[in-house]
Design an enzyme around this catalytic site. Structure first.
Site, PDB file in Angstrom:
ATOM      1  N   TRP A  97       0.804  -1.215   0.000  1.00 38.32           N
ATOM      2  CA  TRP A  97       0.000   0.000   0.000  1.00 38.32           C
ATOM      3  C   TRP A  97       0.845   1.278   0.000  1.00 38.32           C
ATOM      4  CZ3 TRP A  97       1.515   2.630   4.233  1.00 38.32           C
ATOM      5  CH2 TRP A  97       1.986   1.900   5.317  1.00 38.32           C
ATOM      6  N   CYS A  98       2.152   1.124   0.133  1.00 42.27           N
ATOM      7  CA  CYS A  98       3.042   2.285   0.256  1.00 42.27           C
ATOM      8  C   CYS A  98       3.528   2.744  -1.126  1.00 42.27           C
ATOM      9  CB  CYS A  98       4.231   1.930   1.149  1.00 42.27           C
ATOM     10  SG  CYS A  98       5.515   3.195   1.210  1.00 42.27           S
ATOM     11  N   ASP A  99       3.351   4.011  -1.447  1.00 45.17           N
ATOM     12  CA  ASP A  99       3.790   4.546  -2.736  1.00 45.17           C
ATOM     13  C   ASP A  99       5.304   4.449  -2.892  1.00 45.17           C
ATOM     14  OD1 ASP A  99       1.202   5.135  -3.451  1.00 45.17           O
ATOM     15  OD2 ASP A  99       1.301   7.235  -2.776  1.00 45.17           O
TER      16      ASP A  99
END
Length: 436
Positions: free
Chosen positions: A129-131
């Site tokens: 979920w982390c860019d």
């Protein structure tokens, strides 16, 4: 007479104090020094940041000057030397090329086996979920393919690139003290020491870094042994990673004498954080305002003013603990400090001089829910100061009182002598039968 003179001498040698409230006229002349030593058992030194703000618009983010960080164990005992952060980088380069899966996926079941199997294991701990993790992914997989082609993992045991999905392997990431994503860590064989990579994240830089790791390891080396010859102290992109998840922060802050705050938080310009896993439990070893007063001097001053110094370090040894069920871990501690200046002045004979000035404070703390857990210290300095003045009796006062004592004694003695003489005379006349 001797007793009364002795009492006057005691009164002359005794020192009295008077207390008054005055406007502090040094408000605009100097900065305020704040010193603290705080231990965070669950906050990594790699991400611990100290920020300062005030009502005049001053904002300083991630201060490094006069800030020292030391990794600690959960029981707050030291776990290593001072943590030295990498150079501040404004923007990390990332690759944008297409990719195929090239790195090995690790789990709790095979993690230890791979560490023992390869001399160098470079692991990307990421969160889908982390860019920032997603930005790294193409370069990481491309680099993994290149390294696999150059160093066959089935024939050459010197290096392997791997990855761990922290959304799936929560406990594995917690054991390795992963608090920000992505975290690239370099493990060397069976040894517990490892490094934290903080350089650029494009393919070219990553490949060059991996080549430098392998360069000093002979191809024929035993893959179970650790080679330490590649410790490059000048490389700012690789530094010792925190062996434990805790950090002790010792800081000296100079702030303006206006209402403001300083904040300790997990911060990074190139990482994501799962705020539900951030634990801001902390122990305040000491927090003082102004210059340090030695215990010997403090004891001497307390003989003059018994209440002086009782609030110099109001929060000393206080513990503030976050439980897992406190708002799902999203807990912020707020401390409100009200600071008052106390000044001690001595007046002896005709001279006056300052003994010392110190800042004391009261503190109120609370635990609140917030989107990003932090520890916040709000401070406000009173425009008034407490002036404690040492008043000693003057020599003229002593001489006057001695003279009064002598004169009083002679006067009372004369009255008593007159009364006794007259009484005795009357008794003699009565005995002689004289008419009175």
């Amino acid at each position: 007479m001797a007793y009364l003179i002795y009492m006057e001498l005691n009164e002359y040698s005794a020192v009295s104090t008077s207390t008054s409230i005055l406007l502090d006229r040094t408000m605009d002349d100097e900065l305020l020094l704040i010193k603290f030593d705080i231990s965070f058992p669950a906050l990594s030194c790699a991400f611990a940041s100290v920020d300062v703000n005030d009502v005049l618009g001053t904002t300083r983010i991630n201060i490094t000057k006069y800030i020292r960080k030391y990794p600690i164990y959960p029981n707050t005992s030291s776990s290593g030397p001072e943590f030295l952060p990498a150079a501040i980088r404004k923007l990390l380069k990332h690759g944008d090329e297409g990719y195929d899966e090239g790195s090995v996926s690790l789990t709790s079941a095979n993690f230890e086996r791979f560490i023992k199997q390869y001399t160098i294991l470079v692991v990307n701990f990421f969160a889908p979920w982390c860019d920032w993790s997603n930005n790294l992914k193409p370069s990481w997989e491309k680099t993994s393919q290149i390294i696999r082609e150059r160093y066959d993992p089935y024939l050459d045991w010197r290096i392997l690139l791997a990855k761990v999905d922290c959304s799936m392997e929560v406990e594995l990431c917690r054991r390795n003290h992963i608090q920000g994503y992505p975290s690239i860590q370099i493990f060397r064989g069976r040894h517990h020491d490892h490094e934290f990579y903080s350089g650029d994240r494009d393919t070219e830089t990553l490949v060059a870094t991996m080549e430098s790791l392998v360069a000093l390891i002979p191809k024929e080396s035993d893959h179970r042994s650790l080679v330490d010859n590649n410790d490059d102290a000048t490389d700012i992109t690789k530094r010792p990673a925190a062996l434990t998840g805790g950090c002790r922060i010792i800081a000296f802050l100079h702030v303006k004498k206006v209402p403001g705050n300083f904040v300790i938080a997990a911060r990074s310009d190139a990482h994501c954080f799962d705020t539900s896993l951030i634990n801001m439990t902390h122990i305040i070893n000491h927090l003082t305002i102004g210059k340090r007063i030695s215990p010997r001097i403090l004891a001497d001053l307390q003989r003059l003013s018994p209440y002086f110094g009782l609030n110099l370090d109001r929060l000393k040894d206080r513990e503030y603990i976050t439980e897992r069920d406190d708002a799902n871990g999203k807990a912020t501690f707020e401390h409100y400090l009200q600071i008052v200046k106390t000044e001690l002045v001595s007046r002896r004979l005709i001279s006056e001089f300052k003994l010392i000035d110190a800042y004391e404070y009261t503190a109120h703390s609370s635990l609140v829910e917030s989107a990003h857990p932090v520890v916040k210290f709000d401070f406000e300095l009173s425009p008034w100061k407490v002036l404690v003045t040492e008043n000693q009796k003057s020599i003229p006062w002593f001489v006057t009182n001695v003279c009064v004592t002598l004169g009083g004694v002679f006067t009372v003695a004369g009255i008593l002598d007159s009364l006794l003489h007259n009484t005795w005379g009357r008794r003699k006349k009565i005995k002689l039968g004289k008419n009175i």
